[in-house]
Scaffold this motif. Structure first.
Motif, mmCIF file in Angstrom:
data_model
loop_
_atom_site.group_PDB
_atom_site.id
_atom_site.type_symbol
_atom_site.label_atom_id
_atom_site.label_comp_id
_atom_site.label_asym_id
_atom_site.label_seq_id
_atom_site.Cartn_x
_atom_site.Cartn_y
_atom_site.Cartn_z
ATOM 1 N N UNK A 129 2.307 5.008 8.088
ATOM 2 C CA UNK A 129 3.752 5.001 7.890
ATOM 3 C C UNK A 129 4.431 4.529 9.168
ATOM 4 N N UNK A 130 5.319 3.579 9.040
ATOM 5 C CA UNK A 130 6.185 3.166 10.137
ATOM 6 C C UNK A 130 7.579 2.951 9.549
ATOM 7 N N UNK A 131 8.531 3.760 9.977
ATOM 8 C CA UNK A 131 9.860 3.681 9.397
ATOM 9 C C UNK A 131 9.795 3.908 7.900
ATOM 10 N N UNK A 132 10.396 2.994 7.123
ATOM 11 C CA UNK A 132 10.399 3.144 5.669
ATOM 12 C C UNK A 132 9.269 2.367 5.011
ATOM 13 N N UNK A 133 8.329 1.871 5.822
ATOM 14 C CA UNK A 133 7.202 1.111 5.282
ATOM 15 C C UNK A 133 5.947 1.974 5.240
ATOM 16 N N UNK A 134 5.223 1.891 4.120
ATOM 17 C CA UNK A 134 3.982 2.646 3.955
ATOM 18 C C UNK A 134 2.865 1.704 3.528
ATOM 19 N N UNK A 135 1.732 1.819 4.222
ATOM 20 C CA UNK A 135 0.537 1.056 3.885
ATOM 21 C C UNK A 135 -0.473 2.029 3.286
ATOM 22 N N UNK A 136 -0.817 1.831 2.016
ATOM 23 C CA UNK A 136 -1.794 2.652 1.317
ATOM 24 C C UNK A 136 -3.149 1.955 1.431
ATOM 25 N N UNK A 140 -4.681 -0.289 -1.429
ATOM 26 C CA UNK A 140 -4.287 -1.609 -0.925
ATOM 27 C C UNK A 140 -2.884 -1.962 -1.412
ATOM 28 N N UNK A 141 -1.948 -0.998 -1.268
ATOM 29 C CA UNK A 141 -0.570 -1.203 -1.682
ATOM 30 C C UNK A 141 0.365 -1.055 -0.484
ATOM 31 N N UNK A 142 1.457 -1.809 -0.533
ATOM 32 C CA UNK A 142 2.470 -1.737 0.509
ATOM 33 C C UNK A 142 3.817 -1.463 -0.150
ATOM 34 N N UNK A 143 4.540 -0.479 0.379
ATOM 35 C CA UNK A 143 5.884 -0.204 -0.107
ATOM 36 C C UNK A 143 6.830 -0.104 1.078
ATOM 37 N N UNK A 144 8.055 -0.516 0.832
ATOM 38 C CA UNK A 144 9.106 -0.342 1.823
ATOM 39 C C UNK A 144 10.297 0.269 1.103
ATOM 40 N N UNK A 145 10.600 1.527 1.452
ATOM 41 C CA UNK A 145 11.573 2.274 0.679
ATOM 42 C C UNK A 145 11.028 2.478 -0.721
ATOM 43 N N UNK A 146 11.795 2.080 -1.719
ATOM 44 C CA UNK A 146 11.348 2.195 -3.110
ATOM 45 C C UNK A 146 10.779 0.883 -3.653
ATOM 46 N N UNK A 154 -5.285 -11.553 3.203
ATOM 47 C CA UNK A 154 -5.115 -11.808 4.631
ATOM 48 C C UNK A 154 -3.791 -11.246 5.139
ATOM 49 N N UNK A 155 -2.754 -11.310 4.309
ATOM 50 C CA UNK A 155 -1.465 -10.742 4.693
ATOM 51 C C UNK A 155 -1.575 -9.236 4.868
ATOM 52 N N UNK A 156 -2.312 -8.585 3.983
ATOM 53 C CA UNK A 156 -2.518 -7.143 4.088
ATOM 54 C C UNK A 156 -3.271 -6.801 5.379
#
Length: 226
Positions: A129-136, A140-146, A154-156
């Motif tokens: 978790x960094x700020x409102x961004x979460x890396x699962x 292999x999921x990325x969320x920022x806020x909702x 490669x981006x991940x």
């Protein structure tokens, strides 16, 4: 962190030890391959910095023995031998990273702290978790806020590398090694292309940008975010 340094050059060893301790880490120094190997087996360390050219037992041999003994402590090989074949040999023997002398201490520190952070994260968490961004990391999921953000593989990996070094500068050479497995600079713009795509997805439509360019050096994600 507790760092074990196996380095026979007293000037280099002192420089690294003083720098690590100034950064708040403990550093134990051994200038002999055999003695350093037994210390690595006897005591727990978060990261090992291992020179290749050592008296009594070279770094490749030390590393091979440690891995045979199932000691998984992250190892950063440090050597004046900069040929690609030496880097490949070290990584195939079980090294987690490789830095060629001469080096900037700031890069060595970033690499050591990155290895320690990845090891700690691997042991304790499935999310970053960094700020409102979460890396699962599991799904292999990325969320920022909702908002869920779809990233290519490669981006991940690129975002994961930046997040694991959050607050630190990540050099282009580190990104090439950790994301693309290039242990030399192939003079490609692949990093620029992927950073641009990543910014389009994780920064463009949000109020606070995450990825900062450090001109002439690399990239950084601030921690904590404002």
């Amino acid at each position: 962190m507790n760092v074990l340094l196996i380095e026979d050059d007293p000037t280099v060893g002192s420089h690294i030890q003083q720098g690590l301790e100034k950064a708040g880490h403990n550093c134990h120094v051994f200038n002999d391959g055999e003695a350093g190997m037994y210390e690595a087996m006897a005591q727990r360390h978060d990261v090992i910095i291992l020179d290749i050219m050592l008296p009594s037992r070279d770094g490749f041999s030390v590393l091979e023995q440690l891995r045979n003994e199932k000691i998984s402590t992250p190892v950063l090989l440090l050597s004046a031998k900069g040929q690609v074949e030496d880097k490949v040999k070290g990584l195939r023997t079980g090294a987690n990273d490789y830095l060629t002398k001469p080096f900037a201490f700031e890069e060595l520190l970033a690499r050591v702290e990155g290895l320690g952070a990845r090891q700690a994260d691997a042991d304790t968490t499935t999310h970053i978790h960094v700020g409102d961004l979460t890396l699962d990391l599991l799904n292999r999921k990325v969320t920022r806020g909702d908002t869920e953000i779809e990233l290519q593989s490669k981006e991940f990996q690129l975002l994961e590398c930046l997040l694991r070094h959050r607050g630190k500068i990540v050099t282009r050479s580190m990104l090439l090694e950790h994301v693309w497995n290039y242990h030399f600079d192939p003079q490609t713009n692949v990093i620029d292309v992927h950073i641009s795509r990543l910014r389009q997805k994780v920064d463009k439509t949000f109020n606070v940008p995450l990825i900062e360019t450090v001109r002439g050096t690399g990239y950084r994600i601030a921690d904590p975010l404002p």
